[in-house]
Scaffold this motif. Structure first.
Motif, short mmCIF file in Angstrom:
data_model
loop_
_atom_site.label_atom_id
_atom_site.label_comp_id
_atom_site.label_asym_id
_atom_site.label_seq_id
_atom_site.Cartn_x
_atom_site.Cartn_y
_atom_site.Cartn_z
N GLY A 68 -2.99 -1.96 0.32
CA GLY A 68 -2.44 -0.68 0.28
C GLY A 68 -1.22 -0.92 1.11
O GLY A 68 -0.78 -1.63 2.07
N GLU A 69 -0.21 -0.12 0.52
CA GLU A 69 1.36 0.31 1.12
C GLU A 69 1.60 1.64 1.40
O GLU A 69 1.21 2.38 0.37
CB GLU A 69 2.28 -0.38 0.13
CG GLU A 69 2.28 -1.96 0.27
CD GLU A 69 3.34 -2.36 -0.85
OE1 GLU A 69 4.60 -1.94 -0.43
OE2 GLU A 69 3.13 -3.34 -1.80
N GLN A 90 -1.21 7.40 0.88
CA GLN A 90 -2.20 6.57 0.41
C GLN A 90 -3.30 6.70 1.40
O GLN A 90 -2.93 7.33 2.70
CB GLN A 90 -1.83 5.00 0.20
CG GLN A 90 -1.17 4.84 -1.28
CD GLN A 90 -1.24 3.39 -1.70
OE1 GLN A 90 -2.12 2.67 -1.48
NE2 GLN A 90 -0.13 3.13 -2.07
N ASP A 91 -4.22 5.86 1.76
CA ASP A 91 -5.30 5.59 2.63
C ASP A 91 -5.64 6.72 3.01
O ASP A 91 -6.40 7.41 2.05
CB ASP A 91 -4.48 5.09 3.97
CG ASP A 91 -5.65 4.44 4.73
OD1 ASP A 91 -6.32 3.76 4.41
OD2 ASP A 91 -5.30 4.75 6.13
N LYS A 92 -5.84 7.44 4.23
CA LYS A 92 -6.41 8.69 4.46
C LYS A 92 -5.79 10.03 4.27
O LYS A 92 -6.24 11.18 4.60
CB LYS A 92 -7.01 8.53 6.08
CG LYS A 92 -8.05 7.60 6.22
CD LYS A 92 -8.29 7.69 7.78
CE LYS A 92 -9.54 6.40 7.71
NZ LYS A 92 -9.88 6.45 9.40
N SER A 98 10.36 16.45 16.86
CA SER A 98 10.44 14.77 16.47
C SER A 98 10.24 14.73 14.89
O SER A 98 9.38 15.45 14.46
CB SER A 98 9.32 14.02 17.26
OG SER A 98 9.90 14.04 18.40
N TYR A 99 11.06 13.96 14.09
CA TYR A 99 10.53 13.43 12.98
C TYR A 99 10.64 12.30 12.98
O TYR A 99 11.35 11.43 13.32
CB TYR A 99 11.72 14.24 12.04
CG TYR A 99 11.63 13.32 10.70
CD1 TYR A 99 10.56 13.97 9.61
CD2 TYR A 99 12.55 12.63 10.08
CE1 TYR A 99 10.32 13.58 8.40
CE2 TYR A 99 12.47 11.96 8.79
CZ TYR A 99 11.36 12.19 8.04
OH TYR A 99 11.31 11.90 6.88
N ILE A 100 9.49 11.78 12.12
CA ILE A 100 9.05 10.14 12.06
C ILE A 100 8.99 9.66 10.65
O ILE A 100 8.10 10.50 10.13
CB ILE A 100 8.06 9.70 12.82
CG1 ILE A 100 8.10 10.10 14.30
CG2 ILE A 100 7.80 8.22 12.89
CD1 ILE A 100 7.03 10.18 15.27
N ASN A 101 9.73 8.72 10.21
CA ASN A 101 9.33 8.26 8.57
C ASN A 101 8.64 6.79 8.93
O ASN A 101 9.52 5.85 9.38
CB ASN A 101 10.69 8.51 8.03
CG ASN A 101 10.34 7.67 6.57
OD1 ASN A 101 10.61 6.49 6.23
ND2 ASN A 101 10.11 8.53 5.32
N GLN A 102 7.72 6.50 8.35
CA GLN A 102 7.17 5.20 8.58
C GLN A 102 6.74 4.60 7.06
O GLN A 102 6.27 5.29 6.23
CB GLN A 102 5.97 5.35 9.37
CG GLN A 102 6.22 5.64 10.70
CD GLN A 102 5.14 5.70 11.74
OE1 GLN A 102 3.98 5.93 11.10
NE2 GLN A 102 4.91 5.44 13.04
N TYR A 103 6.92 3.29 7.14
CA TYR A 103 6.08 2.44 5.90
C TYR A 103 5.41 1.19 6.69
O TYR A 103 5.69 0.56 7.51
CB TYR A 103 7.18 1.70 5.17
CG TYR A 103 6.74 0.56 4.29
CD1 TYR A 103 6.31 0.85 3.06
CD2 TYR A 103 6.86 -0.88 4.87
CE1 TYR A 103 5.89 -0.17 2.24
CE2 TYR A 103 6.51 -1.73 3.84
CZ TYR A 103 5.78 -1.59 2.77
OH TYR A 103 5.40 -2.27 1.81
N TYR A 104 4.17 1.25 5.90
CA TYR A 104 3.43 0.31 6.71
C TYR A 104 2.39 -0.53 5.56
O TYR A 104 1.91 0.19 4.49
CB TYR A 104 2.13 1.23 7.41
CG TYR A 104 1.03 0.52 8.11
CD1 TYR A 104 1.43 0.03 9.46
CD2 TYR A 104 -0.44 0.09 7.69
CE1 TYR A 104 0.32 -0.82 10.25
CE2 TYR A 104 -1.28 -0.27 8.25
CZ TYR A 104 -0.99 -0.86 9.69
OH TYR A 104 -1.77 -1.60 10.38
#
Length: 558
Positions: A438-439, A470-472, A422-428
């Motif tokens: 944060g983005e 970003q984030d963690k 599986s490959y997953i690309n996310q924007y949050y």
């Protein structure tokens, strides 16, 4: 308590009589317990070690009993939370008490229920009551329900009651009516299915607001159409909630901001052997709906009247569920960078099976599944001060909340080996979704392989990695699962936040455990750490804090 035991006594009288006849009795017991431990290695953002709560041993327990005699059914459920419920569950769940009870009469034309019951109208955007113990949800209605089917093409439902909240019920009254007409049965269509439905839901709640600019009764209406022909299907639903006070932050009723709400849902697809495509579009505006307006249901999934799941792929990989989307039906006019009145977007699913013997499919074939979802805030004009107000564009797309594009490839190599990649690309957008900042852009890969020694013995290996800007930051994870036979399975896993910019937050979230099944019973034991964040089931989530400890679960039916 006297009322509850009186009801229980009245419930047992007919059971004593029926016990002399042929009665079908069934039920079950579920227990989820955890001993929370001090964990000096698991630090919070202030470099403090995780410590157990005041009552480190906590347990959620459910005992339910149902009986059926001819056209009659009855049941009850008792619940115990000792000494308290598991962390971050609804604080109303405390102690042991009778939780739900019902008695029902049903034949081919009529179904009458008194007591607690669960129901759904259409897709649930106006009304759904259900129970999910992992999320702490039980919003059954206590009152009465009548389902009447005068013909094979007409179904009429009516409900009335008060919504369950903890061991009590909310003060408001809920009314509902739903009618569905099956045109296929009416006109004797052979290969085409067509139905239309109409729904009304009312909530009557008197508040403490002086000179309210809204009615105590909130009226909601809905219409839907479903069409299915051969391999093609199409469904549509529109919901409207009349003007009511908007609830923004701190669970305060805003007597100066009175707005209606609406929801549009479209779903269409085509499916045949080896190929399928499904597309969904949804638009929500001010559609949060609670049995008490100033409810804290957003935090504990309490007093929620309607059902608004996030329409995204429900990933089964741990790292793909760190930045998980939650539906955004609420209004917020906090500042110029945090304004929203709902959501607009959708998702599309495509799957294709490459046949056996083809160049790509090979000897055993190959399955490919693709999913894409995108959600934005509603576009429009927003006024933050003097006075607060907004005007949305019906098909206007505002700032982006979330995007998820993923592909999954399943390949069976032979009778023993199978792999999934599986490959997953996310924007949050953390600012808009959580109200923080944060983005986050992330990429996730996951690969797993299963080897079958026998029909009941197998070994599963899983590796996953997340890159985030970003984030963690970056994570790595691995799982080993060994099914010794059809009864016993063991596993160990670890999630490592090695890319965190703060060294004392580069935590390992390790777990080791197993499960034993025998007939209709399952016992599981686990030791390890719980990563803080959202726990989601079917697109609905609750927040769980970071913790460390030993957990024991038992589930049995009879």
């Amino acid at each position: 308590m006297k009322v509850k035991f009186t009801l229980l006594f009245l419930f047992l009288i007919p059971l004593t009589i029926l016990a002399q006849s042929k009665v079908n009795v069934f039920g079950g017991f579920e227990s989820n317990s955890q001993w929370y431990l001090n964990d000096k290695g698991l630090k919070d953002e202030f470099n403090n070690p995780t410590i157990h709560p005041e009552d480190p041993l906590r347990s959620n327990n459910y005992l339910f009993l149902n009986l059926k005699y001819k056209n009659w059914s009855a049941g009850l459920q008792g619940e115990g939370y000792e000494k308290n419920a598991l962390l971050n569950m609804n604080p109303k769940y405390i102690g042991t008490n009778l939780s739900t009870y019902f008695i029902q009469y049903k034949n081919k034309k009529i179904d009458v229920t008194a007591g607690y019951f669960y129901e759904q109208f259409g897709s649930g955007l106006l009304y759904r009551s259900w129970e999910d113990r992992a999320l702490g949800i039980n919003n059954a209605l206590r009152g009465g329900r009548i389902i009447y089917k005068p013909t094979n093409f007409i179904t009429l439902k009516s409900i009335y009651g008060q919504q369950k909240t903890g061991f009590e019920v909310s003060k408001s009254k809920i009314y509902g009516f739903d009618a569905e007409l099956g045109l296929s049965n009416l006109f004797n269509y052979k290969i085409t299915e067509v139905s239309i439905g109409l729904t009304y839901v009312g909530r009557d709640e008197k508040t403490d607001v002086i000179n309210p600019n809204f009615s105590s009764l909130t009226n909601c209406y809905s219409g839907r159409l479903n069409f299915n022909h051969n391999s093609f299907y199409l469904s549509s639903e529109y919901n409207y909630k009349n003007k009511d006070a908007v609830i923004q932050i701190q669970n305060q009723i805003d007597n100066s901001l009175i707005k209606p709400g609406s929801a549009l849902l479209l779903n269409s697809g085509y499916s045949k052997k080896g190929f399928g495509i499904d597309a969904t579009f949804r638009r929500l505006e001010n559609m949060s709906f609670f049995s008490q307006r100033a409810s804290n249901g957003n935090t504990f999934n309490d007093e929620i009247i309607n059902f608004i799941p996030s329409l995204t792929k429900q990933h089964h990989y741990s790292l793909a569920n760190i930045y998980v989307y939650q539906s955004q039906p609420n209004v917020a006019l906090t500042d110029k960078d945090l304004v929203k009145a709902g959501e607009i977007g959708g998702q599309i699913d495509v799957f294709y099976d490459f046949k056996k013997g083809t160049k790509i499919g090979g000897k055993n074939g190959m399955k490919v599944a693709f999913n894409f979802s995108n959600w934005n805030a509603l576009g429009g004009t927003f006024y933050i001060y003097n006075p607060q107000d907004y005007k949305t564009d019906f098909l206007g797309f505002g700032k982006r909340y979330f995007t998820d594009a993923n592909i999954e490839i399943t390949k069976k190599w032979n009778s023993k080996w199978q792999s999934i990649f599986s490959y997953i690309n996310q924007y949050y957008n953390k600012k808009l979704i959580e109200g923080t900042s944060g983005e986050i852009h992330s990429n996730i890969i996951a690969a797993e392989a299963t080897y079958k020694f026998t029909a009941t013995r197998s070994l599963r290996l899983l590796g996953e990695h997340l890159w985030a800007d970003q984030d963690k930051k970056n994570w790595a994870g691995a799982t080993i699962e060994f099914n010794l036979n059809s009864k016993l399975s063991l596993y160990t896993s670890d999630l490592y936040n090695y890319g965190n910019d703060v060294d004392y937050l580069r935590n390992h979230y390790y777990n080791i455990g197993g499960a034993y099944r025998k007939k209709s019973s399952r016992l599981s034991l686990n030791y390890g750490r719980q990563r803080g964040g959202l726990l989601c089931v079917g697109g609905v989530c609750r927040y769980v804090p970071e913790s460390s400890g030993v957990s024991l679960s038992l589930n049995t039916t009879f």
